[in-house]
Write a protein that holds these residues in place. Structure first.
Motif, short mmCIF file in Angstrom:
data_model
loop_
_atom_site.label_atom_id
_atom_site.label_comp_id
_atom_site.label_asym_id
_atom_site.label_seq_id
_atom_site.Cartn_x
_atom_site.Cartn_y
_atom_site.Cartn_z
N ASN B 37 0.82 -1.22 0.00
CA ASN B 37 0.00 0.00 0.00
C ASN B 37 0.85 1.26 0.00
O ASN B 37 0.58 2.21 0.74
CB ASN B 37 -0.94 0.00 1.21
CG ASN B 37 -2.13 -0.88 0.99
OD1 ASN B 37 -2.36 -1.35 -0.13
ND2 ASN B 37 -2.90 -1.13 2.03
N ARG B 134 1.45 0.49 -7.20
CA ARG B 134 0.53 1.62 -7.40
C ARG B 134 -0.55 1.24 -8.43
O ARG B 134 -1.72 1.56 -8.27
CB ARG B 134 1.31 2.84 -7.89
CG ARG B 134 0.50 4.12 -7.99
CD ARG B 134 1.30 5.25 -8.63
NE ARG B 134 1.59 5.00 -10.03
CZ ARG B 134 0.72 5.14 -11.02
NH1 ARG B 134 -0.52 5.54 -10.76
NH2 ARG B 134 1.07 4.90 -12.28
N HIS B 137 -4.01 -0.54 -7.64
CA HIS B 137 -5.13 0.17 -7.01
C HIS B 137 -6.03 0.80 -8.07
O HIS B 137 -6.13 2.02 -8.20
CB HIS B 137 -4.60 1.22 -6.03
CG HIS B 137 -3.90 0.61 -4.85
ND1 HIS B 137 -4.54 0.31 -3.67
CD2 HIS B 137 -2.61 0.22 -4.69
CE1 HIS B 137 -3.68 -0.24 -2.82
NE2 HIS B 137 -2.50 -0.30 -3.42
N VAL B 142 -9.85 -1.93 -3.73
CA VAL B 142 -8.55 -2.58 -3.52
C VAL B 142 -7.94 -1.96 -2.26
O VAL B 142 -7.41 -0.86 -2.29
CB VAL B 142 -7.61 -2.43 -4.73
CG1 VAL B 142 -6.25 -3.08 -4.43
CG2 VAL B 142 -8.22 -3.03 -5.97
N LYS B 143 -8.05 -2.68 -1.18
CA LYS B 143 -7.59 -2.15 0.11
C LYS B 143 -6.14 -2.48 0.40
O LYS B 143 -5.53 -1.87 1.26
CB LYS B 143 -8.46 -2.71 1.25
CG LYS B 143 -9.95 -2.41 1.11
CD LYS B 143 -10.21 -0.92 1.21
CE LYS B 143 -11.72 -0.66 1.23
NZ LYS B 143 -12.02 0.79 1.07
N GLY B 145 -2.44 -3.70 -1.50
CA GLY B 145 -1.61 -4.10 -2.63
C GLY B 145 -0.23 -4.46 -2.12
O GLY B 145 0.28 -3.82 -1.20
N ALA B 179 -3.25 -8.23 -5.04
CA ALA B 179 -4.24 -7.19 -4.72
C ALA B 179 -5.36 -7.82 -3.91
O ALA B 179 -5.85 -8.90 -4.25
CB ALA B 179 -4.82 -6.60 -6.01
N GLY B 221 -5.42 -6.12 -10.33
CA GLY B 221 -6.29 -5.29 -9.49
C GLY B 221 -7.74 -5.38 -9.91
O GLY B 221 -8.64 -5.53 -9.08
#
Lengths: 453, 482
Positions: B37, B134, B137, B142-143, B145, B179, B221
């Motif tokens: 994240n 990055r 997301h 998508v909480k 990654g 993801a 994702g």
């Protein structure tokens, strides 16, 4: 025995002399001595003695952190350690909410320590195992006896640039014993395991006898999968609670939103008798005074008389979650903080009462190969192993063939009926993931298929 | 290092010791980079060195290890190995013998590496991971990654009292993306190239570049979010086509572990378990359908289970395991091969590091490709399900009853792939399952996967092993939605 090796301070002095002024850093020196005696087919087949020193450095540059580890502590190795950790820190994304390395808030003393355990000679460890095998053989002549004894100690010293300098030492003995009658069709087996910080409190004769006496006299019979009341032995409860530690109480599961408890903290998830604290200072666990950052291990309620609590944190995750000071659960690696010393309150039921109250159901000695099916629902799957029994009319009527379960841990917590009065310590071979717990009876446990033995 | 090997052997050989070997790791390096994240996961580099001394009396083994390369510490380790071997001998039930082998004399093995992953600037590696993570997301759902990279290199020297000696430098690399999309209590994960850290190879940085992480991230994702709304997989027996990555894991769990000779001989009964395969089954047992062809190949280029010699000095070999559905071989060591009356070991003794004793481990256990393209595999399916990328795996301690979940399923209707299905789980019993294999994909569906997390042994060892697998079609498999 000193809490750390005699030269630990000098090694850390030489390391910190190499860290540029103004750079934030912490380091931990870990000295370990272990003897592992594995046995199978009723003889020792893999004896192992291990000595290792490792030094792990974390460097912080403007909130960016890099880690490096070495097993060598000569000047060139220390130079390389600082260089690698600094290089890592330079490329790291910034940790904007890091609260800073902690100053010492006073000395920390080891809770318990057994010199006899730490210094047990390999010959004495092998003799312990011979006595286990002989005891099992007396109780079940001609049986196949397998298992392991792990014994040793680890000494940890942690220092940081904020002035903290602390040491801890732990001793551990852990053993498991499997007794099998492979000549039966299908084979039958009996199992026991335990852990202690003092090997002198573990009886090889009792371990061998207990596993042998759990071998059923008859061949296991097939039992149809379905929903049952279960009597989970301590090994099974410990395995289940260890996984709930990761799925429900780990800092990472809260940071990333997949904790099965993220919307349940502060809410009732079970009967008030279900009470679990992660307490590394409780002698009923396998005590540990410091975490991997040198922070004092703090007792952290996980399930407080049926109410969900947690999570556990280290410095980084406490900052990210805005949860104040660390709970002292820093671990090596990238899985993040997790409960490592769960202590579950005992109930008041005797072993006989647990069986009687189960009335009709399945007694599970231990689980095997447990994996997460659905983290949000705390659903896991696995097999029963080494002693699955059918209970009818409040009595154990015979062994059952092993079953696969697919079950939500939280649903089992919610359906606990009875807790045993006896507790035992369970841990992995090096004292991690310790759970102290009783056996318990729970309703509505789902067995989804069966195997052939 | 040669001096240290000689010193270790001299110190190990004393009265009653009939054999000794010494392994020096100097050094073993690892690098782990991960971005979660947008934040740092563990960014860690490790250098470990040490010596493992193994000895044998005529009745028992002994093993001891030290992380200190000083001569005094190596002598102490050798003395501890002797002491613990003699102590173990008192419990022995009979003599201990091994196969005769002609080990290497001054052998050398090196991984085929074009660009040493440790020479690639960390800025470049992190830039790749940050950008790939990055791109996962694609949606607020998508909480979580994760993008990760791992590299290991191992400089190892081996010598035995029988005169064998070799040096090897092995480099393993891998990377992957994951993801996790969340809505309410529904949690769906999608990974690439496969789950649990991605794909791994014996190679250099060139392998990481070939994974095309940034190019695949958005698809991963999107699929994680798509799974939130996908229908749950149906329940009941049906035809299943397993993708190569899931079939690789199926081979690992229900073939590879089951044919480890130490399990068959109950030497792992107390921990990993035994096997549904018995000693008398070797050469006799119908393991699967005639389409099933399995080899354990430690000579396979690029495999995580490839090496020059194993940790007993036995040369890397290609060992047939299942031929036309019949069990013809097993993974073996010098001791276990001798017990079976074989002339030679299969060369599968591997230790995860200097501080662990060698165990029978998988090398590259491969399901060989068949004749059909992926489309031709599907054409034979009126109604079924295509399953890809493992999410959970569990199997009993004799490797019979298994249950695997995958990240994604797709309905197959009249030979065509349909919509996404979530939470698919399939289960079965090993022999029935493999006997239901009715078609195997061809080379275009085959991939050599690296599995970096195979656990076994006490104290625990994590081995990196390889599995080549095509896609495969199985009939009447029990499937359900979790």
């Amino acid at each position: 025995m000193a809490a750390t090796a005699p030269d630990a301070g000098r090694v850390l002095d030489r390391l910190f002399d190499r860290i540029p002024a103004g750079t934030a850093a912490d380091a931990r020196l870990l000295d370990q001595r272990w003897t592992t005696i594995r046995f199978a087919n009723s003889y020792i087949h893999q004896p192992h003695v291990e000595r290792e020193r490792s030094l792990t450095l974390r460097v912080g540059l403007d909130g960016r952190f890099g880690w490096a580890t070495t097993t060598a502590t000569d000047p060139a190795a220390l130079d390389a350690l600082v260089r690698e950790a600094t290089s890592m820190a330079r490329v790291a994304p910034p940790e904007k909410k890091f609260p800073g390395f902690r100053r010492s808030d006073g000395p920390v003393r080891p809770v318990v320590f057994s010199r006899a355990t730490a210094e047990l000679r390999p010959e004495a460890a092998a003799e312990f195992v011979r006595r286990v095998i002989a005891s099992a053989d007396r109780a079940s002549p001609g049986a196949r006896v397998s298992g392991v004894l792990n014994v040793g100690d680890r000494r940890l010293r942690v220092r940081n640039t904020a002035g903290l300098d602390r040491a801890d030492r732990r001793s551990l003995a852990q053993s498991s014993v499997l007794v099998e009658r492979p000549e039966r069709d299908p084979p039958v087996s009996g199992w026991t395991e335990t852990a202690d910080w003092d090997v002198r409190r573990m009886s090889p004769e009792a371990l061998g006898r207990e596993a042998a006496e759990r071998v059923a006299p008859a061949a296991p019979r097939p039992v149809p999968p379905g929903e049952y009341r279960v009597l989970l032995g301590g090994s099974a409860v410990a395995e289940m609670m260890g996984i709930l530690g990761y799925l429900g109480f780990s800092a990472q599961s809260f940071e990333e939103g997949w904790s099965c408890l993220r919307s349940k903290v502060g809410r009732r998830i079970g009967d008030a008798r279900v009470h679990v604290v992660d307490d590394a200072r409780d002698p009923a666990s396998l005590p540990q005074a410091l975490d991997w950052e040198g922070s004092r291990k703090r007792a952290t309620p996980l399930i407080e008389h049926g109410i969900a609590r947690g999570p556990v944190t280290d410095l980084v995750s406490a900052g990210r979650l805005g949860r104040g000071p660390t709970t002292g659960h820093a671990l090596p690696g990238d899985v993040g903080p997790q409960p490592e010393h769960q202590v579950m309150a005992a109930g008041d039921a005797s072993a006989e009462e647990l069986i009687r109250e189960t009335r009709r159901g399945i007694l599970v000695t231990r689980f095997w190969y447990v994996r997460v099916v659905h983290p949000g629902h705390s659903t896991i799957t696995g097999m029963t192993r080494d002693g699955t029994y059918l209970i009818e009319r409040g009595e154990v009527v015979g062994p059952a063939r092993n079953l696969r379960f697919t079950q939500s841990i939280l649903e089992t917590v919610a359906h606990v009926r009875l807790l045993g009065r006896e507790r035992r310590r369970y841990s992995d071979e090096r004292g991690s993931g310790a759970v102290t717990c009783p056996a318990l009876v729970a309703d509505r446990f789902h067995f989804t298929s069966a195997t052939l033995f | 290092m040669e001096d240290l090997l000689r010193l270790g052997l001299r110190a190990a050989l004393a009265s009653g010791i009939v054999y000794a070997d010494v392994r020096v790791y100097a050094p073993e390096r690892s690098e782990h980079l991960s971005v979660r994240n947008g934040k740092a996961g563990a960014l860690a580099h490790a250098v470990r060195s040490g010596v493992g001394v193994r000895v044998r009396t005529d009745r028992s083994w002994g093993f001891a290890t030290t992380s200190d390369l000083a001569p005094r510490s190596v002598r102490e380790a050798a003395a501890l190995a002797r002491r613990v071997a003699r102590a173990a001998a008192r419990s022995a039930r009979g003599p201990l013998a091994v196969t005769s082998e002609t080990g290497p004399s001054d052998g050398e093995y090196r991984s085929d590496v074009r660009t040493d992953p440790f020479d690639v600037p960390r800025e470049r590696k992190m830039a790749l991971l940050i950008e790939a993570e990055r791109r996962l997301h694609v949606d607020p759902a998508v909480k979580s990654g994760i993008a990760s990279f791992n590299a290991w290199s191992e400089e190892k020297w081996f010598a035995s009292s029988e005169g064998a000696s070799y040096r090897s430098r092995i480099c393993h690399v891998g990377a992957g993306l994951s993801a996790t999309a969340i809505r309410g209590t529904e949690v769906q994960r999608r990974s690439g190239p496969t789950s649990f850290g991605g794909d791994f190879h014996q190679a250099g940085w060139e392998f990481i570049e070939g994974l095309r992480l940034t190019e695949t991230a958005e698809r991963i994702g999107r699929e994680s979010v798509g799974l939130l709304d996908a229908p749950t997989a149906p329940t009941g027996p049906t035809t299943v086509v397993l993708d190569s990555d899931q079939l690789a894991l199926q081979v690992h769990e229900s073939v590879g572990h089951a044919v480890e000779l130490d399990r068959i001989l109950a030497m792992e009964a107390g921990y990993a378990g035994t096997s549904w395969v018995g000693e008398k089954d070797l050469g006799q047992l119908t393991y699967g359908s005639p389409a099933m062809e399995v080899v354990a190949d430690a000579t396979e280029p690029g495999g995580l289970g490839s090496f020059g010699w194993d940790d007993e000095g036995v040369p890397a070999r290609r060992v047939p395991i299942v031929h036309e559905g019949r069990l013809v071989g097993a993974l073996s060591s010098r001791e276990t091969a001798r017990r079976e009356g074989w002339e030679r070991s299969g060369g599968a003794m591997r230790a995860s590091s200097y501080d662990r004793t060698p165990l029978i481990r998988m090398t590259n256990v491969d399901l060989q490709p068949g004749e059909l393209s992926f489309d031709e595999l599907l054409e034979g399916v009126d109604e079924g399900i295509f399953l890809s990328t493992n999410r959970s795996w569990s199997i009993d301690d004799r490797r019979l009853n298994f249950q695997f979940g995958t990240e994604v399923g797709r309905r197959i209707v009249r030979g065509e792939l349909g919509a996404l299905l979530r939470n698919p789980i399939y289960s079965g019993m090993t022999p029935e399952f493999w006997r239901s294999l009715d078609a195997v994909g061809n080379r275009s569906t085959w991939h050599l996967w690296g599995v970096p997390n195979c656990g076994k042994g006490q104290p625990g060892q994590v081995a990196r092993v390889g599995h080549g697998a095509p896609a495969g079609r199985f009939r009447a498999v029990q499937v359900r939605g979790g």
